[in-house]
Design a protein around this motif. Structure first.
Motif, PDB file in Angstrom:
ATOM      1  N   ALA A  10       0.841  -1.205   0.000  1.00 43.33           N
ATOM      2  CA  ALA A  10       0.000   0.000   0.000  1.00 43.33           C
ATOM      3  C   ALA A  10       0.872   1.250   0.000  1.00 43.33           C
ATOM      4  O   ALA A  10       0.618   2.204  -0.751  1.00 43.33           O
ATOM      5  CB  ALA A  10      -0.929  -0.007   1.217  1.00 43.33           C
ATOM      6  N   ILE A  11       1.927   1.263   0.820  1.00 44.42           N
ATOM      7  CA  ILE A  11       2.855   2.392   0.837  1.00 44.42           C
ATOM      8  C   ILE A  11       3.647   2.442  -0.469  1.00 44.42           C
ATOM      9  O   ILE A  11       3.865   3.513  -1.044  1.00 44.42           O
ATOM     10  CB  ILE A  11       3.802   2.297   2.058  1.00 44.42           C
ATOM     11  CG1 ILE A  11       3.009   2.432   3.360  1.00 44.42           C
ATOM     12  CG2 ILE A  11       4.903   3.342   1.995  1.00 44.42           C
ATOM     13  CD1 ILE A  11       2.362   3.772   3.561  1.00 44.42           C
ATOM     14  N   ALA A  14       1.479   3.852  -3.170  1.00 40.24           N
ATOM     15  CA  ALA A  14       1.174   5.264  -2.950  1.00 40.24           C
ATOM     16  C   ALA A  14       2.355   6.154  -3.336  1.00 40.24           C
ATOM     17  O   ALA A  14       2.162   7.246  -3.883  1.00 40.24           O
ATOM     18  CB  ALA A  14       0.800   5.500  -1.488  1.00 40.24           C
ATOM     19  N   ALA A  27       9.119   2.326   1.116  1.00 48.31           N
ATOM     20  CA  ALA A  27       8.231   1.298   1.676  1.00 48.31           C
ATOM     21  C   ALA A  27       9.000   0.345   2.587  1.00 48.31           C
ATOM     22  O   ALA A  27       8.485  -0.075   3.632  1.00 48.31           O
ATOM     23  CB  ALA A  27       7.550   0.533   0.546  1.00 48.31           C
ATOM     24  N   TYR A  30       9.570   2.191   5.779  1.00 47.94           N
ATOM     25  CA  TYR A  30       8.318   2.289   6.528  1.00 47.94           C
ATOM     26  C   TYR A  30       7.997   0.986   7.254  1.00 47.94           C
ATOM     27  O   TYR A  30       7.675   0.994   8.445  1.00 47.94           O
ATOM     28  CB  TYR A  30       7.155   2.656   5.602  1.00 47.94           C
ATOM     29  CG  TYR A  30       5.817   2.446   6.272  1.00 47.94           C
ATOM     30  CD1 TYR A  30       5.355   3.364   7.205  1.00 47.94           C
ATOM     31  CD2 TYR A  30       5.051   1.320   6.018  1.00 47.94           C
ATOM     32  CE1 TYR A  30       4.154   3.159   7.861  1.00 47.94           C
ATOM     33  CE2 TYR A  30       3.856   1.118   6.664  1.00 47.94           C
ATOM     34  CZ  TYR A  30       3.411   2.035   7.581  1.00 47.94           C
ATOM     35  OH  TYR A  30       2.231   1.822   8.236  1.00 47.94           O
ATOM     36  N   TYR A 101      -5.879   0.969   1.569  1.00 50.31           N
ATOM     37  CA  TYR A 101      -5.613   1.471   2.900  1.00 50.31           C
ATOM     38  C   TYR A 101      -5.385   2.966   2.811  1.00 50.31           C
ATOM     39  O   TYR A 101      -4.817   3.458   1.832  1.00 50.31           O
ATOM     40  CB  TYR A 101      -4.372   0.803   3.514  1.00 50.31           C
ATOM     41  CG  TYR A 101      -4.556  -0.659   3.830  1.00 50.31           C
ATOM     42  CD1 TYR A 101      -5.284  -1.054   4.936  1.00 50.31           C
ATOM     43  CD2 TYR A 101      -4.003  -1.636   3.023  1.00 50.31           C
ATOM     44  CE1 TYR A 101      -5.448  -2.393   5.231  1.00 50.31           C
ATOM     45  CE2 TYR A 101      -4.161  -2.968   3.310  1.00 50.31           C
ATOM     46  CZ  TYR A 101      -4.889  -3.341   4.423  1.00 50.31           C
ATOM     47  OH  TYR A 101      -5.051  -4.666   4.712  1.00 50.31           O
ATOM     48  N   ASN A 102      -5.810   3.671   3.833  1.00 47.49           N
ATOM     49  CA  ASN A 102      -5.579   5.102   3.895  1.00 47.49           C
ATOM     50  C   ASN A 102      -4.103   5.333   4.220  1.00 47.49           C
ATOM     51  O   ASN A 102      -3.620   4.931   5.279  1.00 47.49           O
ATOM     52  CB  ASN A 102      -6.487   5.726   4.959  1.00 47.49           C
ATOM     53  CG  ASN A 102      -6.493   7.223   4.916  1.00 47.49           C
ATOM     54  OD1 ASN A 102      -5.693   7.840   4.197  1.00 47.49           O
ATOM     55  ND2 ASN A 102      -7.387   7.810   5.678  1.00 47.49           N
ATOM     56  N   THR A 103      -3.407   6.000   3.322  1.00 43.89           N
ATOM     57  CA  THR A 103      -1.963   6.177   3.469  1.00 43.89           C
ATOM     58  C   THR A 103      -1.614   7.032   4.676  1.00 43.89           C
ATOM     59  O   THR A 103      -0.633   6.767   5.376  1.00 43.89           O
ATOM     60  CB  THR A 103      -1.382   6.806   2.193  1.00 43.89           C
ATOM     61  OG1 THR A 103      -1.807   6.040   1.068  1.00 43.89           O
ATOM     62  CG2 THR A 103       0.132   6.829   2.230  1.00 43.89           C
ATOM     63  N   SER A 104      -2.414   8.042   4.948  1.00 41.56           N
ATOM     64  CA  SER A 104      -2.105   8.907   6.094  1.00 41.56           C
ATOM     65  C   SER A 104      -2.251   8.153   7.414  1.00 41.56           C
ATOM     66  O   SER A 104      -1.459   8.356   8.337  1.00 41.56           O
ATOM     67  CB  SER A 104      -2.995  10.149   6.079  1.00 41.56           C
ATOM     68  OG  SER A 104      -4.354   9.781   6.132  1.00 41.56           O
TER      69      SER A 104
END
Length: 124
Positions: A10-11, A14, A27, A30, A101-104
């Motif tokens: 997801a990261i 994004a 990523a 992270y 997924y919401n990245t924030s």
């Protein structure tokens, strides 16, 4: 595919649009930070719990040394897992499932874990 794999991709997806060359490194960094932050929360909980129970098992310096060793192992494990052929196979699986997924929220998750771990350490 594990939850960490889904978070990684997801990261990765994004940041792939903005930073084409560095998306994999971002990523990887992270997911390593997230797993190290979770290790920190678990360790802080155990240290707090054992100190409240008046159990003295290890010194503080040896606990921090163990944490640093495990952090290096986690980062090397992620580096080996998400570089090369296995990343391409996992990326194909992720693109089929399309979990959004919401990245924030994902970016705030390690910060929340670190804050929770610090609160647990302050309660000693």
């Amino acid at each position: 595919m594990t939850t960490f794999d889904q978070f990684f991709f997801a990261i990765f997806s994004a940041f792939k649009l903005k930073f084409k060359q560095k998306a994999n490194s971002i990523a990887l960094f992270y997911i390593s930070i997230l797993q190290i932050a979770l290790l920190f929360v678990i360790g802080a909980f155990l240290v707090t719990f054992l100190s409240k129970m008046h159990v003295k098992t290890m010194s503080t310096s040896s606990i921090w040394t163990l944490f640093i060793i495990f952090s290096i192992i986690i980062h090397l494990k992620n580096w080996m897992k998400y570089n090369g052929k296995s990343r391409k196979v996992l990326n194909a699986k992720f693109n089929k499932s399309k979990n959004n997924y919401n990245t924030s929220i994902l970016l705030l998750l390690p910060i929340g874990c670190i804050i929770l771990g610090l609160i647990l350490l302050k309660s000693i």
